[in-house]
Design a protein around this motif. Sequence first.
Motif, mmCIF file in Angstrom:
data_model
loop_
_atom_site.group_PDB
_atom_site.id
_atom_site.type_symbol
_atom_site.label_atom_id
_atom_site.label_comp_id
_atom_site.label_asym_id
_atom_site.label_seq_id
_atom_site.Cartn_x
_atom_site.Cartn_y
_atom_site.Cartn_z
ATOM 1 N N THR A 113 17.273 40.250 63.847
ATOM 2 C CA THR A 113 18.487 39.499 63.508
ATOM 3 C C THR A 113 18.350 38.026 63.870
ATOM 4 O O THR A 113 18.532 37.136 63.023
ATOM 5 N N LEU A 114 18.021 37.748 65.133
ATOM 6 C CA LEU A 114 17.973 36.362 65.592
ATOM 7 C C LEU A 114 16.724 35.641 65.087
ATOM 8 O O LEU A 114 16.744 34.419 64.922
ATOM 9 N N GLY A 115 15.641 36.387 64.830
ATOM 10 C CA GLY A 115 14.461 35.770 64.223
ATOM 11 C C GLY A 115 14.771 35.279 62.823
ATOM 12 O O GLY A 115 14.326 34.188 62.415
ATOM 13 N N GLY A 116 15.555 36.059 62.071
ATOM 14 C CA GLY A 116 15.983 35.620 60.745
ATOM 15 C C GLY A 116 16.871 34.396 60.820
ATOM 16 O O GLY A 116 16.728 33.450 60.036
ATOM 17 N N VAL A 117 17.809 34.406 61.779
ATOM 18 C CA VAL A 117 18.686 33.243 61.973
ATOM 19 C C VAL A 117 17.854 32.007 62.301
ATOM 20 O O VAL A 117 18.091 30.915 61.751
ATOM 21 N N ALA A 118 16.863 32.156 63.183
ATOM 22 C CA ALA A 118 16.009 31.025 63.566
ATOM 23 C C ALA A 118 15.261 30.472 62.354
ATOM 24 O O ALA A 118 15.174 29.250 62.164
ATOM 25 N N GLY A 119 14.712 31.370 61.532
ATOM 26 C CA GLY A 119 13.978 30.934 60.352
ATOM 27 C C GLY A 119 14.849 30.163 59.385
ATOM 28 O O GLY A 119 14.462 29.088 58.888
ATOM 29 N N PHE A 120 16.041 30.677 59.112
ATOM 30 C CA PHE A 120 16.927 29.991 58.171
ATOM 31 C C PHE A 120 17.528 28.724 58.762
ATOM 32 O O PHE A 120 17.823 27.765 58.043
ATOM 33 N N TRP A 121 17.707 28.691 60.074
ATOM 34 C CA TRP A 121 18.196 27.483 60.713
ATOM 35 C C TRP A 121 17.167 26.356 60.600
ATOM 36 O O TRP A 121 17.514 25.219 60.279
ATOM 37 N N ALA A 151 13.196 37.120 58.859
ATOM 38 C CA ALA A 151 13.412 38.106 59.921
ATOM 39 C C ALA A 151 12.131 38.890 60.210
ATOM 40 O O ALA A 151 11.817 39.181 61.371
ATOM 41 N N VAL A 152 11.399 39.265 59.157
ATOM 42 C CA VAL A 152 10.129 39.969 59.344
ATOM 43 C C VAL A 152 9.144 39.078 60.095
ATOM 44 O O VAL A 152 8.394 39.550 60.968
ATOM 45 N N CYS A 153 9.150 37.780 59.800
ATOM 46 C CA CYS A 153 8.287 36.847 60.535
ATOM 47 C C CYS A 153 8.687 36.784 62.004
ATOM 48 O O CYS A 153 7.829 36.568 62.876
ATOM 49 N N GLY A 154 9.978 36.952 62.291
ATOM 50 C CA GLY A 154 10.407 37.039 63.681
ATOM 51 C C GLY A 154 9.750 38.214 64.381
ATOM 52 O O GLY A 154 9.289 38.103 65.531
ATOM 53 N N LEU A 155 9.688 39.364 63.695
ATOM 54 C CA LEU A 155 9.017 40.546 64.260
ATOM 55 C C LEU A 155 7.532 40.272 64.461
ATOM 56 O O LEU A 155 6.946 40.658 65.489
ATOM 57 N N GLY A 177 9.820 29.093 61.040
ATOM 58 C CA GLY A 177 10.919 29.197 61.998
ATOM 59 C C GLY A 177 11.083 30.608 62.518
ATOM 60 O O GLY A 177 11.379 30.816 63.707
ATOM 61 N N GLY A 178 10.902 31.603 61.630
ATOM 62 C CA GLY A 178 10.989 32.994 62.057
ATOM 63 C C GLY A 178 9.894 33.349 63.049
ATOM 64 O O GLY A 178 10.137 34.027 64.056
ATOM 65 N N GLY A 231 10.547 34.462 66.809
ATOM 66 C CA GLY A 231 10.075 35.743 67.311
ATOM 67 C C GLY A 231 9.255 35.612 68.581
ATOM 68 O O GLY A 231 9.368 36.428 69.498
ATOM 69 N N ILE A 232 8.417 34.573 68.637
ATOM 70 C CA ILE A 232 7.614 34.332 69.846
ATOM 71 C C ILE A 232 8.531 34.054 71.040
ATOM 72 O O ILE A 232 8.362 34.633 72.126
ATOM 73 N N LEU A 233 9.518 33.179 70.846
ATOM 74 C CA LEU A 233 10.433 32.834 71.940
ATOM 75 C C LEU A 233 11.284 34.030 72.355
ATOM 76 O O LEU A 233 11.516 34.255 73.553
ATOM 77 N N LEU A 234 11.750 34.814 71.385
ATOM 78 C CA LEU A 234 12.559 35.993 71.705
ATOM 79 C C LEU A 234 11.732 37.034 72.438
ATOM 80 O O LEU A 234 12.211 37.667 73.389
ATOM 81 N N GLY A 235 10.473 37.232 72.001
ATOM 82 C CA GLY A 235 9.601 38.164 72.707
ATOM 83 C C GLY A 235 9.398 37.740 74.151
ATOM 84 O O GLY A 235 9.381 38.572 75.069
#
Length: 277
Positions: free
Chosen positions: A149-157, A173-177, A224-225, A229-233
């Motif tokens: 969810t937040l990885g997708g938000v980061a990418g679009f932001w 969002a997949v790139c966040g994963l 961005g995603g 994802g790196i930061l969220l991990g």
Amino acid sequence: MTQRAMLCPRCRKIIGSNEVTCSWCGASRPSSLLASAAWTRGALDGDWLIRAIITLNIGFYILSLMVSSHRGGGLNPLSFMAPDQTSLLLLGGTGTMPIGQFGRYWTLISASYLHGGILHLIFNLMALRQIAPWVSQEYGPNRMFIIYTLGGVAGFWVSWLAGVHFTIGASAAVCGLIGSLLYFGKSRGGTYGAMVYREVSGWVIGLILFGLIMPGINNWGHGGGLLGGILLGMMLGYQDHGNETAFHRILSLSCVVLTVGVLGWAIFSTLVLILAR
């Protein structure tokens, strides 16, 4: 009592009957049937979440076709059986136009569930089906959904800040994963960590090449995603550092409520506008 060979709960390779640790990743053999059952329950929870995400993506693609006044194609093969831009805008496409002109900040979430064509949808869901179970395995299902969810938000932001006019798709969002697995592999180290990092790096290289070759790809969203994802991990931690906590479950539930609320609003506002015509 003689032990039987079994699947490793971490890397899913075979642990031999005479081995106390996995020779592939070094994980300890589960000490009881209860440990194996706990692993199974976690995997099933993750599978349910992944199926729900896939179902929502498919459902919103069908809805966008139903709302669309025509179905396009164009030069981009990813736009085959494409809903028109009006339907995608109504249902929550994001970018400088929806946010800057209409103040639709909630589209930073809804855009992850919209796609510009059948191939666009299939490619993203195939990637999701391969990556998401891996993230759920290493981070747990709650942290996986937070990262999605937040990885997708980061990418679009990031793509909004970069001036992308209009954008959609689950790929941010997949790139966040993918980014979270990059962090996991580098942070964990060892044979297994190096294998994860090497394999996921191949996905990143593929994304870069695909973005350079194919027209209309939101490379800012992908980048961005990945960064998100790196930061969220890093912030959420993975299973080796500790099991999911009440904080992770509350944050995951908040993402679920926010996602359902945003997608519900997208459907409601679209129907109101259609009926008002």
